[in-house]
Design a protein around this motif. Structure first.
Motif, PDB file in Angstrom:
ATOM      1  N   ASN A  82      -3.760   7.067   3.660  1.00 33.37           N
ATOM      2  CA  ASN A  82      -3.674   5.571   4.016  1.00 33.37           C
ATOM      3  C   ASN A  82      -2.988   5.549   5.475  1.00 33.37           C
ATOM      4  O   ASN A  82      -3.098   4.536   6.303  1.00 33.37           O
ATOM      5  CB  ASN A  82      -2.768   4.738   2.921  1.00 33.37           C
TER       6      ASN A  82
ATOM      7  N   LEU B 102      -5.821   6.034   7.742  1.00 42.29           N
ATOM      8  CA  LEU B 102      -6.623   4.815   7.935  1.00 42.29           C
ATOM      9  C   LEU B 102      -5.982   3.662   8.451  1.00 42.29           C
ATOM     10  O   LEU B 102      -6.849   3.231   9.319  1.00 42.29           O
ATOM     11  CB  LEU B 102      -6.969   4.685   6.636  1.00 42.29           C
ATOM     12  N   TYR B 103      -5.106   3.211   8.098  1.00 38.02           N
ATOM     13  CA  TYR B 103      -4.398   1.995   8.411  1.00 38.02           C
ATOM     14  C   TYR B 103      -3.616   1.989   9.641  1.00 38.02           C
ATOM     15  O   TYR B 103      -3.400   0.831  10.339  1.00 38.02           O
ATOM     16  CB  TYR B 103      -3.626   1.237   7.490  1.00 38.02           C
ATOM     17  N   ILE B 104      -2.974   3.247  10.148  1.00 38.65           N
ATOM     18  CA  ILE B 104      -2.299   3.304  11.336  1.00 38.65           C
ATOM     19  C   ILE B 104      -2.703   3.782  12.399  1.00 38.65           C
ATOM     20  O   ILE B 104      -2.611   3.746  13.779  1.00 38.65           O
ATOM     21  CB  ILE B 104      -0.757   3.773  11.073  1.00 38.65           C
TER      22      ILE B 104
ATOM     23  N   THR C 202      -5.833   5.516  12.929  1.00 36.79           N
ATOM     24  CA  THR C 202      -7.040   5.039  13.423  1.00 36.79           C
ATOM     25  C   THR C 202      -7.067   3.997  14.328  1.00 36.79           C
ATOM     26  O   THR C 202      -7.970   3.982  15.330  1.00 36.79           O
ATOM     27  CB  THR C 202      -8.127   4.918  12.157  1.00 36.79           C
ATOM     28  N   PRO C 203      -6.646   2.873  13.982  1.00 32.53           N
ATOM     29  CA  PRO C 203      -6.472   1.573  14.878  1.00 32.53           C
ATOM     30  C   PRO C 203      -5.862   2.030  16.214  1.00 32.53           C
ATOM     31  O   PRO C 203      -6.347   1.520  17.253  1.00 32.53           O
ATOM     32  CB  PRO C 203      -5.789   0.693  14.044  1.00 32.53           C
TER      33      PRO C 203
ATOM     34  N   ILE D 234       0.768  -1.082  -0.069  1.00 31.89           N
ATOM     35  CA  ILE D 234       0.019   0.019   0.147  1.00 31.89           C
ATOM     36  C   ILE D 234       0.942   1.420   0.005  1.00 31.89           C
ATOM     37  O   ILE D 234       1.789   1.512   0.890  1.00 31.89           O
ATOM     38  CB  ILE D 234      -0.947   0.045   1.325  1.00 31.89           C
TER      39      ILE D 234
END
Length: 79
Positions: free
Chosen positions: A47, A50-52, A54-55, A41
């Motif tokens: 990105n 969204l992928y790092i 947010t979690p 990705i």
């Protein structure tokens, strides 16, 4: 007594047959049209958020929420 043993075996055998049929149906739905080569990705701002971020934010919110709930319960029990 033999009738109950036969009923239990019948139930177990039918459960195994149903599980095998279900697994065959699930494997039949596996997609085959996706390409085999996967690219990483790209590191864009969206990105990364969204992928790092947010979690990690969800985990921290959940952690502090549970910590505050635990502290409230301990305060109520000590009162």
């Amino acid at each position: 007594m033999k009738k109950s043993i036969v009923n239990k075996l019948y139930i177990k055998a039918s459960a195994v047959i149903l599980m095998l049929a279900y697994s065959a149906a699930a494997l039949a739905q596996q997609p085959t049209h996706y390409p085999d080569e996967h690219e990483p990705i790209p590191l864009t701002v969206g990105n990364v958020l969204l992928y790092i971020v947010t979690p990690i934010a969800i985990f921290l919110i959940y952690y502090f929420y549970r910590k505050s709930q635990k502290k409230k319960r301990e305060d109520e029990n000590n009162s």
